[in-house]
Design a protein around this motif. Structure first.
Motif, PDB file in Angstrom:
ATOM      1  N   PRO A  73       3.767  -2.436 -11.909  1.00 25.09           N
ATOM      2  CA  PRO A  73       3.421  -1.235 -12.666  1.00 25.09           C
ATOM      3  C   PRO A  73       3.923   0.036 -11.976  1.00 25.09           C
ATOM      4  O   PRO A  73       3.686   0.238 -10.776  1.00 25.09           O
ATOM      5  N   VAL A  74       4.616   0.867 -12.724  1.00 22.41           N
ATOM      6  CA  VAL A  74       5.220   2.082 -12.189  1.00 22.41           C
ATOM      7  C   VAL A  74       4.154   3.070 -11.723  1.00 22.41           C
ATOM      8  O   VAL A  74       3.166   3.312 -12.429  1.00 22.41           O
ATOM      9  N   ASN A  75       4.334   3.616 -10.534  1.00 25.15           N
ATOM     10  CA  ASN A  75       3.499   4.734 -10.064  1.00 25.15           C
ATOM     11  C   ASN A  75       2.005   4.410 -10.095  1.00 25.15           C
ATOM     12  O   ASN A  75       1.180   5.256 -10.395  1.00 25.15           O
ATOM     13  N   TYR A  76       1.693   3.157  -9.780  1.00 24.02           N
ATOM     14  CA  TYR A  76       0.299   2.693  -9.862  1.00 24.02           C
ATOM     15  C   TYR A  76      -0.243   2.339  -8.484  1.00 24.02           C
ATOM     16  O   TYR A  76      -1.245   2.912  -8.038  1.00 24.02           O
ATOM     17  N   TYR A  77       0.392   1.412  -7.797  1.00 28.95           N
ATOM     18  CA  TYR A  77      -0.006   1.077  -6.434  1.00 28.95           C
ATOM     19  C   TYR A  77       0.537   2.126  -5.460  1.00 28.95           C
ATOM     20  O   TYR A  77       1.640   2.644  -5.658  1.00 28.95           O
ATOM     21  N   PRO A  78      -0.203   2.442  -4.410  1.00 26.43           N
ATOM     22  CA  PRO A  78       0.364   3.322  -3.372  1.00 26.43           C
ATOM     23  C   PRO A  78       1.668   2.722  -2.833  1.00 26.43           C
ATOM     24  O   PRO A  78       1.717   1.540  -2.484  1.00 26.43           O
ATOM     25  N   ASP A  79       2.717   3.533  -2.834  1.00 30.28           N
ATOM     26  CA  ASP A  79       4.049   3.103  -2.384  1.00 30.28           C
ATOM     27  C   ASP A  79       4.567   1.905  -3.181  1.00 30.28           C
ATOM     28  O   ASP A  79       5.423   1.151  -2.699  1.00 30.28           O
ATOM     29  N   ASP A  80       4.058   1.724  -4.404  1.00 30.29           N
ATOM     30  CA  ASP A  80       4.467   0.607  -5.267  1.00 30.29           C
ATOM     31  C   ASP A  80       4.288  -0.744  -4.582  1.00 30.29           C
ATOM     32  O   ASP A  80       5.035  -1.694  -4.844  1.00 30.29           O
ATOM     33  N   ASP A  81       3.261  -0.845  -3.763  1.00 30.45           N
ATOM     34  CA  ASP A  81       2.976  -2.064  -3.000  1.00 30.45           C
ATOM     35  C   ASP A  81       1.777  -2.780  -3.625  1.00 30.45           C
ATOM     36  O   ASP A  81       0.636  -2.323  -3.486  1.00 30.45           O
ATOM     37  N   PRO A  82       1.993  -3.913  -4.321  1.00 29.06           N
ATOM     38  CA  PRO A  82       0.893  -4.607  -5.013  1.00 29.06           C
ATOM     39  C   PRO A  82      -0.197  -5.129  -4.085  1.00 29.06           C
ATOM     40  O   PRO A  82      -1.266  -5.525  -4.574  1.00 29.06           O
ATOM     41  N   SER A  83       0.051  -5.137  -2.781  1.00 25.33           N
ATOM     42  CA  SER A  83      -0.984  -5.596  -1.862  1.00 25.33           C
ATOM     43  C   SER A  83      -1.997  -4.492  -1.562  1.00 25.33           C
ATOM     44  O   SER A  83      -3.052  -4.757  -0.970  1.00 25.33           O
ATOM     45  N   ARG A  84      -1.710  -3.259  -1.995  1.00 25.58           N
ATOM     46  CA  ARG A  84      -2.602  -2.126  -1.729  1.00 25.58           C
ATOM     47  C   ARG A  84      -3.481  -1.846  -2.948  1.00 25.58           C
ATOM     48  O   ARG A  84      -3.143  -2.191  -4.085  1.00 25.58           O
ATOM     49  N   THR A  85      -4.605  -1.218  -2.715  1.00 26.77           N
ATOM     50  CA  THR A  85      -5.570  -0.923  -3.782  1.00 26.77           C
ATOM     51  C   THR A  85      -5.113   0.280  -4.597  1.00 26.77           C
ATOM     52  O   THR A  85      -4.865   1.356  -4.042  1.00 26.77           O
TER      53      THR A  85
END
Length: 312
Positions: A260-272
């Protein structure tokens, strides 16, 4: 709450043009306090999640609201228990003689289908017509909005090559609109769809006004005063982790989908992910409820018989 001033006072027109919520003495005299009847026609498969999201938003005002859940009459949910549906939901055919101050029609994960191929399309079209006589204001969401704007105006949905998925910046095109009272000049809105509505086709319909739009994913919020309706093609109601749930589901199923664009911090899905739309979600639905409160007849049986202009 609105400020009550005489309708012939010069300040009335000035404040109205600026988007300040005002109520004339004539309007106030017609109203006493009663619960607002708001219904949710829930077409989403995750019924409980969706009903909770919308109940949270419409319940965040100081007004008393009577919240009803509606389903299509002959469509059976495959993802929500029969017990839940029987206890809390009313089929449309059982409520069609009732009147409501507001109705929300949700999206549905059937974007790939032509409208006419949807199994409950005929009944949904009946719902759309019913809103003109039995509902004071209707709020269509995502696919529900696309279906309703197609029914009343013939505006088509168009398939995208890639899913519009993430949090996109949107511009406030109508700061004086009462539905955008308190909105920033630009804002982030969650988007999750395989189809789009195109602005040139909206521009060809003088009865429609686009209130919010994105350079990346197109129109977001459209007002239709003639039908006392709002259409929103994106998801202000989403919880902080809804896009994450969708991404995780698709990844586990092997569906080709981008992060998802501009959703995870730094586009990292492991982050909240951080919720950056909650405040505007409450503003939008709070403003909608306020407009209903300020314009709906006190005698609910008068709905459909009085002015067709939501703010008239």
């Amino acid at each position: 709450m609105p400020i009550k001033i005489p309708s012939d006072l010069p300040a009335y027109d000035v404040l109205t043009r600026e988007g300040v919520m005002v109520m004339s003495e004539e309007q106030a005299a017609r109203q006493d306090i009663r619960p607002l009847k708001i219904a949710l026609l829930n077409l989403m498969p995750k019924k409980i999640q969706t009903e909770t999201q919308f109940a949270r938003l419409i319940g965040a005002t100081p007004l008393q609201i009577e919240f009803s859940l509606i389903r299509m009459s002959d469509h059976e949910s495959k993802t929500t228990s029969t017990e839940h549906m029987e206890e809390f939901y009313h089929p449309f055919k059982e409520v069609k003689d009732q009147k409501f101050d507001g109705l929300i029609i949700t999206g549905a994960p059937i974007e790939h289908l032509d409208f006419g191929d949807v199994t409950y399309w005929d009944e949904l079209r009946e719902v759309f017509e019913w809103t003109q006589t039995n509902v004071h204001s209707t709020f269509g969401v995502c696919w529900g909005a696309m279906a309703m704007i197609n029914h009343f105006h013939g505006v088509q949905k168009h398939l995208l090559e890639h899913k519009a998925f993430g949090c996109f910046r949107h511009r406030n095109l109508a700061p004086a609109s009462p539905f955008l009272r308190g909105f920033s000049d630009d804002l982030v809105v969650p988007v999750s769809r395989w189809t789009e509505i195109r602005q040139p086709e909206l521009d060809a319909k003088p009865a429609l006004t686009t209130l919010l739009s994105s350079d990346e994913v197109g129109p977001c919020l459209v007002e239709d005063p003639q039908h006392r309706a709002l259409y929103v093609f994106n998801h202000f109601e989403y919880d902080s982790d809804t896009l994450k749930q969708e991404y995780d589901r698709d990844a586990q199923n092997g569906t080709a989908v981008n992060v998802p664009v501009n959703y995870y911090p730094d586009d990292d899905p492991s982050r909240t992910p951080l919720n950056r739309w909650r405040g505007h979600a409450h503003l939008l639905y709070g403003n909608w409820i306020s407009e209903i409160y300020g314009t709906t007849p006190y005698d609910i049986e008068r709905i459909g018989l009085e002015s067709s202009d939501l703010r008239g």
